[in-house]
Write a protein that holds these residues in place. Structure first.
Motif, mmCIF file in Angstrom:
data_model
loop_
_atom_site.group_PDB
_atom_site.id
_atom_site.type_symbol
_atom_site.label_atom_id
_atom_site.label_comp_id
_atom_site.label_asym_id
_atom_site.label_seq_id
_atom_site.Cartn_x
_atom_site.Cartn_y
_atom_site.Cartn_z
ATOM 1 N N LEU A 131 0.836 -1.200 0.000
ATOM 2 C CA LEU A 131 0.000 0.000 0.000
ATOM 3 C C LEU A 131 0.870 1.248 0.000
ATOM 4 O O LEU A 131 1.985 1.253 0.521
ATOM 5 N N SER A 132 0.327 2.323 -0.556
ATOM 6 C CA SER A 132 0.973 3.630 -0.412
ATOM 7 C C SER A 132 0.769 4.144 1.009
ATOM 8 O O SER A 132 -0.056 3.613 1.769
ATOM 9 N N GLY A 133 1.491 5.182 1.371
ATOM 10 C CA GLY A 133 1.323 5.760 2.707
ATOM 11 C C GLY A 133 -0.089 6.253 2.947
ATOM 12 O O GLY A 133 -0.659 6.064 4.028
ATOM 13 N N GLY A 134 -0.680 6.882 1.938
ATOM 14 C CA GLY A 134 -2.055 7.359 2.095
ATOM 15 C C GLY A 134 -3.039 6.224 2.272
ATOM 16 O O GLY A 134 -3.976 6.316 3.065
ATOM 17 N N GLN A 135 -2.823 5.135 1.535
ATOM 18 C CA GLN A 135 -3.693 3.969 1.698
ATOM 19 C C GLN A 135 -3.542 3.348 3.079
ATOM 20 O O GLN A 135 -4.526 2.938 3.704
ATOM 21 N N LYS A 136 -2.309 3.278 3.579
ATOM 22 C CA LYS A 136 -2.089 2.732 4.924
ATOM 23 C C LYS A 136 -2.831 3.561 5.967
ATOM 24 O O LYS A 136 -3.462 3.013 6.883
ATOM 25 N N GLN A 137 -2.773 4.888 5.831
ATOM 26 C CA GLN A 137 -3.429 5.720 6.838
ATOM 27 C C GLN A 137 -4.944 5.614 6.736
ATOM 28 O O GLN A 137 -5.642 5.607 7.758
ATOM 29 N N ARG A 138 -5.467 5.497 5.528
ATOM 30 C CA ARG A 138 -6.913 5.302 5.389
ATOM 31 C C ARG A 138 -7.337 3.943 5.942
ATOM 32 O O ARG A 138 -8.414 3.820 6.547
ATOM 33 N N ALA A 139 -6.487 2.931 5.783
ATOM 34 C CA ALA A 139 -6.774 1.630 6.394
ATOM 35 C C ALA A 139 -6.773 1.738 7.916
ATOM 36 O O ALA A 139 -7.609 1.120 8.596
ATOM 37 N N ALA A 140 -5.855 2.533 8.462
ATOM 38 C CA ALA A 140 -5.806 2.737 9.914
ATOM 39 C C ALA A 140 -7.068 3.436 10.406
ATOM 40 O O ALA A 140 -7.582 3.136 11.495
ATOM 41 N N ILE A 141 -7.580 4.381 9.623
ATOM 42 C CA ILE A 141 -8.832 5.051 9.996
ATOM 43 C C ILE A 141 -9.986 4.051 9.976
ATOM 44 O O ILE A 141 -10.809 4.012 10.902
ATOM 45 N N ALA A 142 -10.056 3.207 8.932
ATOM 46 C CA ALA A 142 -11.112 2.196 8.866
ATOM 47 C C ALA A 142 -11.026 1.252 10.059
ATOM 48 O O ALA A 142 -12.047 0.870 10.640
ATOM 49 N N ARG A 143 -9.806 0.863 10.419
ATOM 50 C CA ARG A 143 -9.624 -0.033 11.565
ATOM 51 C C ARG A 143 -10.152 0.612 12.849
ATOM 52 O O ARG A 143 -10.823 -0.041 13.657
ATOM 53 N N ALA A 144 -9.884 1.900 13.042
ATOM 54 C CA ALA A 144 -10.382 2.589 14.232
ATOM 55 C C ALA A 144 -11.899 2.707 14.205
ATOM 56 O O ALA A 144 -12.572 2.533 15.230
ATOM 57 N N LEU A 145 -12.462 2.968 13.026
ATOM 58 C CA LEU A 145 -13.912 3.113 12.908
ATOM 59 C C LEU A 145 -14.643 1.800 13.153
ATOM 60 O O LEU A 145 -15.815 1.802 13.527
ATOM 61 N N ALA A 146 -13.959 0.679 12.945
ATOM 62 C CA ALA A 146 -14.597 -0.628 13.110
ATOM 63 C C ALA A 146 -15.082 -0.865 14.530
ATOM 64 O O ALA A 146 -15.976 -1.691 14.753
ATOM 65 N N MET A 147 -14.517 -0.140 15.485
ATOM 66 C CA MET A 147 -14.939 -0.286 16.880
ATOM 67 C C MET A 147 -16.093 0.648 17.243
ATOM 68 O O MET A 147 -16.491 0.752 18.393
ATOM 69 N N LYS A 148 -16.600 1.369 16.226
ATOM 70 C CA LYS A 148 -17.731 2.290 16.405
ATOM 71 C C LYS A 148 -17.466 3.300 17.534
ATOM 72 O O LYS A 148 -18.236 3.410 18.499
ATOM 73 N N PRO A 149 -16.377 4.056 17.429
ATOM 74 C CA PRO A 149 -16.037 5.004 18.497
ATOM 75 C C PRO A 149 -16.955 6.220 18.497
ATOM 76 O O PRO A 149 -17.573 6.564 17.479
ATOM 77 N N SER A 150 -17.009 6.884 19.641
ATOM 78 C CA SER A 150 -17.733 8.149 19.755
ATOM 79 C C SER A 150 -16.871 9.323 19.319
ATOM 80 O O SER A 150 -17.396 10.357 18.888
ATOM 81 N N VAL A 151 -15.567 9.177 19.468
ATOM 82 C CA VAL A 151 -14.639 10.255 19.104
ATOM 83 C C VAL A 151 -13.409 9.636 18.466
ATOM 84 O O VAL A 151 -12.959 8.554 18.860
ATOM 85 N N MET A 152 -12.881 10.322 17.457
ATOM 86 C CA MET A 152 -11.652 9.894 16.787
ATOM 87 C C MET A 152 -10.535 10.867 17.145
ATOM 88 O O MET A 152 -10.706 12.096 17.058
ATOM 89 N N LEU A 153 -9.371 10.318 17.538
ATOM 90 C CA LEU A 153 -8.187 11.106 17.841
ATOM 91 C C LEU A 153 -7.128 10.802 16.784
ATOM 92 O O LEU A 153 -6.876 9.635 16.468
ATOM 93 N N TYR A 154 -6.513 11.842 16.240
ATOM 94 C CA TYR A 154 -5.491 11.685 15.208
ATOM 95 C C TYR A 154 -4.212 12.389 15.659
ATOM 96 O O TYR A 154 -4.242 13.590 15.961
#
Length: 248
Positions: A144-167
């Motif tokens: 993956l490109s760096g941008g794809q890796k970071q978007r995958a990391a965002i999807a992984r965090a969203l999979a837990m259905k969080p109330s707030v996202m920290l970056y």
């Protein structure tokens, strides 16, 4: 939906955070800016107790935790409940290299939330489509490109259905084109009402996308306001000096 009170943290006798307090409304996108070493990333990590503060009181949704320097097993149990409401995205992606993109996103729902594998796959596939990665779901991170890796990391965090996202500096390792891939996902989440707190050096994003901008320096919030105020009419001399330096 997030309330932090009097967060204090020191390392080796040096005060890094000097009593920071913050209230975050549901659906806000807050950007935290400031010079390197001012405590931005430490503050973010203290919000979900990945870093144990010396003193703090944090509430996210219906879970609250106070810390006064001593960290107990009971505190860790409360912190675990609090982290269940929080998605965290790091500068370095932190994807598991031996798992595909899809497997990376499925992992936490299966092992933490005990969701059945077939249901976790459906959720993960939907999230990867949301961040524009459905077509690479079977690739491993090294393809993956760096941008794809970071978007995958965002999807992984969203999979837990969080109330707030920290970056924590989500685009600092990316070139401008790849940064825009990641920032567009964050803007889309903002439009959907996701609460987000972003530590960033990307002043263009902070000005264009934020509901509120905080300027930190030497472990304190020097100034807080809407982007137009902070970038066009900063009230504090330290804010003006920083922006002159970084925007010149």
């Amino acid at each position: 939906m997030l309330q932090a009170r009097n967060i204090v943290k020191s390392f080796g006798g040096q005060d890094v955070l000097k009593g920071i307090s913050l209230d975050v409304e549901r659906g806000e996108l807050i950007s935290i800016i400031g010079p390197s070493g001012c405590g931005k990333s430490t503050f973010l990590r203290c919000l979900n107790f990945l870093e144990h503060p010396d003193l703090a009181e944090v509430r996210i949704e219906d879970v609250s935790l106070s810390c006064n320097g001593r960290w107990t097993r009971q505190d860790e149990a409360h912190a675990h409940r609090l982290r269940a409401h929080v998605g965290m995205v790091f500068q370095a992606f932190n994807l598991f290299p031996h798992l595909t993109v899809l497997e990376n996103v499925m992992l936490a729902p299966i092992h933490v939330k005990k969701i059945a594998a077939n249901q976790a796959e459906i959720i993960a596939t939907e999230l990867l489509e949301k961040v524009g990665l459905k077509n690479v779901k079977d690739r491993y991170p090294d393809r993956l490109s760096g941008g794809q890796k970071q978007r995958a990391a965002i999807a992984r965090a969203l999979a837990m259905k969080p109330s707030v996202m920290l970056y924590d500096e989500p685009t600092s390792a990316l070139d401008p084109e790849l940064s825009e891939e990641v920032l567009s996902v964050m803007r889309a989440l903002d439009n959907e009402g996701m609460t987000q707190i972003v530590v960033t050096h990307d002043m263009r994003f902070a000005r264009a996308a934020s509901d509120r901008v905080l300027y930190l320096e030497e472990g304190t919030i020097v100034e807080s306001g809407d982007p137009d105020q902070i970038f066009a009419h900063p009230q504090e001399a330290r804010t003006r000096r920083f922006l002159r330096t970084i925007l010149s």
